[in-house]
Design an enzyme around this catalytic site. Sequence first.
Site, short mmCIF file in Angstrom:
data_model
loop_
_atom_site.label_atom_id
_atom_site.label_comp_id
_atom_site.label_asym_id
_atom_site.label_seq_id
_atom_site.Cartn_x
_atom_site.Cartn_y
_atom_site.Cartn_z
N LEU A 182 0.76 -1.14 0.05
CA LEU A 182 -0.13 0.32 0.00
C LEU A 182 0.91 1.20 0.03
CD1 LEU A 182 -2.65 -1.21 2.79
CD2 LEU A 182 -2.62 -1.69 0.23
N GLY B 244 -0.90 6.75 -0.13
CA GLY B 244 -1.21 7.89 0.69
C GLY B 244 -0.56 9.10 0.42
N ARG C 244 1.51 13.86 7.14
CA ARG C 244 2.35 14.30 8.35
C ARG C 244 4.00 14.57 7.67
NH1 ARG C 244 -0.05 9.06 11.55
NH2 ARG C 244 -0.42 8.50 9.00
N LYS D 237 36.74 20.74 -12.38
CA LYS D 237 35.59 20.68 -13.11
C LYS D 237 35.85 20.05 -14.49
CE LYS D 237 33.31 22.83 -15.94
NZ LYS D 237 32.97 23.83 -16.83
C1 UD1 Z 1 -1.42 2.19 9.88
C2 UD1 Z 1 -2.60 1.28 10.39
C3 UD1 Z 1 -1.96 1.27 12.19
C4 UD1 Z 1 -0.52 0.72 12.29
C5 UD1 Z 1 0.60 1.49 11.36
C6 UD1 Z 1 1.63 0.79 11.43
C7 UD1 Z 1 -4.65 1.34 9.60
C8 UD1 Z 1 -5.93 2.07 9.50
N1 UD1 Z 1 -3.58 1.90 10.66
O1 UD1 Z 1 -1.23 3.43 10.44
O2 UD1 Z 1 -2.69 0.21 12.63
O3 UD1 Z 1 -0.21 0.66 13.58
O4 UD1 Z 1 -0.04 1.56 10.09
O5 UD1 Z 1 2.87 1.76 10.67
O6 UD1 Z 1 -4.31 0.78 8.67
N2 UD1 Z 1 -2.56 4.08 2.29
C9 UD1 Z 1 -2.93 3.78 0.96
N3 UD1 Z 1 -4.34 4.41 0.67
C10 UD1 Z 1 -4.80 5.02 1.79
C11 UD1 Z 1 -4.49 5.20 2.89
C12 UD1 Z 1 -3.07 4.78 3.10
O7 UD1 Z 1 -2.44 3.38 0.11
O8 UD1 Z 1 -6.28 5.46 1.34
C13 UD1 Z 1 -1.08 3.74 2.19
C14 UD1 Z 1 -0.05 4.77 2.91
O9 UD1 Z 1 0.53 5.33 1.51
C15 UD1 Z 1 0.93 3.82 3.71
C16 UD1 Z 1 0.05 3.06 4.38
O10 UD1 Z 1 -1.14 2.83 3.58
O11 UD1 Z 1 1.98 3.62 2.83
C17 UD1 Z 1 -0.26 3.18 5.71
O12 UD1 Z 1 -1.06 4.47 5.86
P1 UD1 Z 1 -0.56 5.40 7.00
O13 UD1 Z 1 -1.47 6.64 6.57
O14 UD1 Z 1 0.69 5.36 7.12
O15 UD1 Z 1 -1.32 4.60 8.31
P2 UD1 Z 1 -0.93 4.87 9.75
O16 UD1 Z 1 -1.52 6.11 10.38
O17 UD1 Z 1 0.68 4.82 9.95
MG MG Z 2 1.91 4.91 8.37
#
Ligand code: UD1
Ligand code: MG
Length: 479
Positions: free
Chosen positions: A17, A20, A24, A368
């Site tokens: 995944l 995102g 942050r 250079k």
């Molecule tokens: C997530 C987990 C959390 C865990 C943590 C560990 C969920 C709801 N939460 O939180 O339980 O402890 O990871 O690091 O899963 N992404 C997508 N599409 C979206 C949203 C996110 O592809 O719509 C991808 C992001 O690019 C990222 C990953 O999913 O690589 C995780 O998303 P992120 O927002 O980092 O989740 P956390 O808040 O870290």
């Molecule tokens: Mg994360």
Amino acid sequence: MEGVNELAYRPLTAVVLAAGEGTRMRSATPKVLHRLCGRPMILHVLDRLVELPLARIVIVVGHGAESVTKTVQEQLATEIPVEFVEQRFQRGTGDAASVGLTGSSFDLDGEDDVLVLTGDTPLLRADTLAALATEHRLADAAATVLTAELDDPTGYGRIVRDGRGNVDRIVEQPDANDAELGITEVNSSIYCFRRGLLAPALRRLDPENAQGEYYLTDVIGVLRATGHVVVGAHADDATETLGVNDRAQLAAAEAVLRRRINRYWMREGVAMTDPETTYVDASVDLEPEVRLLPGTILAGRTAVGARSVIGPHTRLVDTIVGEDTIIEQTVARETEIGDRVTIGPWVSLRPGTRIAAGAHVGTFVETKNADIGEGAKVPHLAYVGDAEIGPGANVGAGTITANYDGRTKHRTKIGRDARIGSNTVLVAPVEVGDGAYTGAGAVVSEDVPPGALAKGVPARIEEGWVDAHRGTDEDDEPR
Ligand code: UD1
Ligand code: MG
């Protein structure tokens, strides 16, 4: 731990995944492309994944889809088929996983296991993933989640276990009550699922939570509630599960990676006076008995040959260094340096510099696009740009190749064993023949034939000038 090959008996696919935005990070760069030790975060995850016998890898892209796809295509070396699917709207990790399962390479009736992981856990190890998949299969589980015990679990989803110690569900920090916030076992976001059970569980998710998102984490509760086996597997090394959501976590993860890289090279025979201040990118190559002194930064496609000593306070980017070479207090980019060369201190080697064996480039020299021949010396205070310096030539202090006429750059050629006097200005295009000399302060704008001397601007002596011009003692006061 079971070996990686144990996994081959049932197809294993991976869904990463990476759609995102990484809000942050507060950055225009998609989060998974931020670099650690010179390599984009998602590549660290993929590098480990491709060590497994995977049937395929599906990467869910969205925010910055084009650049993420391009970066992976350019930098990932693997025989495993890699497919990209786009999550148009980032509606949460559960939605992203659903999109991942739409990957065209999935055989709809296939009974396989799916490793689901996120692109923001760059410290993972392949063995840990292999052990997770093995444990999943041995337990014949619907889902196995990799968990970690953290002293400070802030920000992570918490693992809620039932009275018998089985994983019941995962609660995200914004949705957790005080008791749940006290749980120190966290979700790493690394899972193994039976695909046939994951897909229907994902369809049952809803966004009724603090963030209004489809949480992949809710799949665990759904599977448990429908009577399936869910396993929580503890990571032996909690640092491996570190998720990078902001720049402080990025720096912390990079520090761990850096230490791993340094330990690796020290085991390979590289000496580091102070590993804590030695920065070696993941893409760097070092030979045994290289010595890295404090403050050394080796970046990009840099390689250093046996017994060379680099540092202190030296940065080499995309630079190739031969054997038995010494480089101190230097910045070099896209430079090739031969064997037994000595460089520094305080040298700037810019792109296109090539320094042949046994040459010396000394204090306060900038180069250079320059070829410095075998055994040639540029010991002090010089600018050598768009130039070729013949073998054995000596370039005196203060020499400048005046390569730019205000419009274009021109080349300077200095012949074999030539002697360039201090403060010579070589007005390019110009050539100094083999064995030729220039006098101190010469401004050379015409070619100097081999063996000739080019003399310029000798100072005119005016005898008695000082007495004739001396004013009162007051005028003599230092100003
Ligand atoms: C997530 C987990 C959390 C865990 C943590 C560990 C969920 C709801 N939460 O939180 O339980 O402890 O990871 O690091 O899963 N992404 C997508 N599409 C979206 C949203 C996110 O592809 O719509 C991808 C992001 O690019 C990222 C990953 O999913 O690589 C995780 O998303 P992120 O927002 O980092 O989740 P956390 O808040 O870290
Ligand atoms: Mg994360």
